[in-house]
Design a protein around this motif. Structure first.
Motif, mmCIF file in Angstrom:
data_model
loop_
_atom_site.group_PDB
_atom_site.id
_atom_site.type_symbol
_atom_site.label_atom_id
_atom_site.label_comp_id
_atom_site.label_asym_id
_atom_site.label_seq_id
_atom_site.Cartn_x
_atom_site.Cartn_y
_atom_site.Cartn_z
ATOM 1 N N GLN A 98 0.821 -1.207 0.000
ATOM 2 C CA GLN A 98 0.000 0.000 0.000
ATOM 3 C C GLN A 98 0.856 1.258 0.000
ATOM 4 O O GLN A 98 0.477 2.277 -0.602
ATOM 5 C CB GLN A 98 -0.929 0.004 1.213
ATOM 6 N N SER A 178 -7.207 -5.141 0.410
ATOM 7 C CA SER A 178 -8.507 -4.559 0.070
ATOM 8 C C SER A 178 -9.069 -3.777 1.254
ATOM 9 O O SER A 178 -9.708 -2.731 1.070
ATOM 10 C CB SER A 178 -9.480 -5.653 -0.350
ATOM 11 N N GLY A 179 -8.839 -4.278 2.480
ATOM 12 C CA GLY A 179 -9.288 -3.543 3.658
ATOM 13 C C GLY A 179 -8.522 -2.259 3.866
ATOM 14 O O GLY A 179 -9.099 -1.220 4.224
ATOM 15 N N ASN A 181 -7.100 -0.424 1.571
ATOM 16 C CA ASN A 181 -7.489 0.540 0.538
ATOM 17 C C ASN A 181 -8.874 1.123 0.788
ATOM 18 O O ASN A 181 -9.211 2.182 0.228
ATOM 19 C CB ASN A 181 -7.445 -0.118 -0.842
ATOM 20 N N ALA A 182 -9.686 0.444 1.609
ATOM 21 C CA ALA A 182 -11.041 0.928 1.887
ATOM 22 C C ALA A 182 -11.072 1.969 3.004
ATOM 23 O O ALA A 182 -12.102 2.608 3.219
ATOM 24 C CB ALA A 182 -11.954 -0.243 2.245
ATOM 25 N N ILE A 183 -9.975 2.151 3.736
ATOM 26 C CA ILE A 183 -9.941 3.146 4.816
ATOM 27 C C ILE A 183 -9.789 4.535 4.213
ATOM 28 O O ILE A 183 -8.837 4.786 3.465
ATOM 29 C CB ILE A 183 -8.778 2.850 5.784
ATOM 30 N N PRO A 184 -10.693 5.454 4.505
ATOM 31 C CA PRO A 184 -10.589 6.802 3.923
ATOM 32 C C PRO A 184 -9.301 7.506 4.343
ATOM 33 O O PRO A 184 -8.902 7.463 5.511
ATOM 34 C CB PRO A 184 -11.821 7.535 4.492
ATOM 35 N N THR A 206 -5.981 2.202 11.847
ATOM 36 C CA THR A 206 -5.861 1.065 10.937
ATOM 37 C C THR A 206 -6.361 -0.235 11.561
ATOM 38 O O THR A 206 -7.207 -0.930 10.977
ATOM 39 C CB THR A 206 -4.402 0.894 10.496
ATOM 40 N N HIS A 213 -11.675 -7.479 8.361
ATOM 41 C CA HIS A 213 -10.797 -8.108 7.369
ATOM 42 C C HIS A 213 -9.838 -9.089 8.037
ATOM 43 O O HIS A 213 -9.515 -10.130 7.446
ATOM 44 C CB HIS A 213 -10.033 -7.018 6.615
#
Length: 291
Positions: A98, A178-179, A181-184, A206, A213
């Motif tokens: 990430q 994927s989790g 990347n979903a955190i604003p 985080t 997840h």
């Protein structure tokens, strides 16, 4: 009139839904519920076809069996070390990807490669390297180090564990990435404005948001851990070294010996243990999220 017309319409919808679900319901009953009921019956009976009621005698015999205790201990040990290491390594690699670490794009492409390779060919490579006359022992001899029984000694557990991590980490990275990347991003920006450092962001933002997840990755890690029986069987056969004698070995050996009573008891105990483990993981997820 509208109410009278609505009732037949609702009935037709219900009948249509039941007809569409019938194959699934029938298959679930025939291949899951009915065999499980027969399994429960065998666990409390004795003799061919469950001729007589035995109470909890079969359970007492299984618990007193050295093979069962060895298989249960090895399975719990493998789950505890393997799933924990899988989650930690997957999360670490997901964070690196990430952050855009150099080479991470290429690493994305090879994450799932172990899942598509034939397991028999992978085990053959493992045997070439870790057999008594394999490549690794050849190097040790040249260095003056005694030969290690990688597949016939206690080290077989760590070989199997390494093979499990090699196969499972990629899948775990995909789930956790994927989790992440979903955190604003606004959450991290707000925390930075308030003076939060990297560690504080990790602990306060985080990890709590990643709890669902982590739960899914842990469940898939447990599933993949039980699939490692294939590797254990190919590495050590029906009766491997004690360090990799798993619960599936116990089940398979009792099935071949036609000891359906012990097989049924072990299967039920394994199911209860799995349900308890998943329930603990679920409670831990909810507690960590503050629900």
């Amino acid at each position: 009139m509208r109410k009278d017309n609505a009732q037949p319409l609702e009935r037709r919808k219900m009948v249509t839904g039941l007809c569409l679900a019938a194959p699934v319901l029938l298959g679930t009953f025939l291949f899951f519920l009915l065999p499980f009921a027969i399994c429960v019956k065998y666990s409390f009976t004795f003799g061919v076809g469950g001729a007589s009621f035995a109470g909890f005698q079969n359970y007492k015999e299984v618990f007193s069996s050295r093979a069962f205790r060895l298989a249960a201990a090895n399975t719990l040990r493998f789950l505890a070390i393997g799933v924990t290491a899988n989650l930690a390594l997957s999360f670490f690699l997901a964070l690196l990807i990430q952050k855009g670490l150099k080479g991470s794009r290429f690493f994305r492409y090879i994450l799932l490669l172990p899942l598509v390779l034939p397991i028999a060919s992978v085990v053959m490579v493992i045997q070439v390297f870790f057999a008594e006359t394999g490549v690794l022992n050849h190097w040790l001899i040249r260095l003056g180090v005694p030969v290690v029984q990688w597949l016939e000694g206690p080290e077989a557990f760590w070989v199997l564990l390494g093979l499990y991590l090699w196969k499972s980490v990629g899948y775990g990275v995909i789930l956790l990435l994927s989790g992440l990347n979903a955190i604003p991003e606004e959450f991290y920006q707000t925390a930075a404005m308030e003076g939060a450092g990297g560690l504080r962001k990790l602990v306060s933002i985080t990890l709590p948001l990643m709890a669902p997840h982590f739960f899914l990755a842990a469940v898939m890690g447990v599933v993949n851990a039980f699939k490692s029986y294939r590797e254990a069987f190919l590495l050590g056969g029906k009766h491997p070294h004690d360090s990799i004698y798993m619960m599936q070995h116990f089940l398979n050996n009792n099935f071949e010996n036609l000891n359906y009573q012990k097989l049924s008891v072990a299967a039920i105990l394994l199911l209860l243990a799995l349900l308890a483990l998943l329930w603990v993981l679920y409670l831990f997820q909810n507690r960590y999220r503050g629900e």
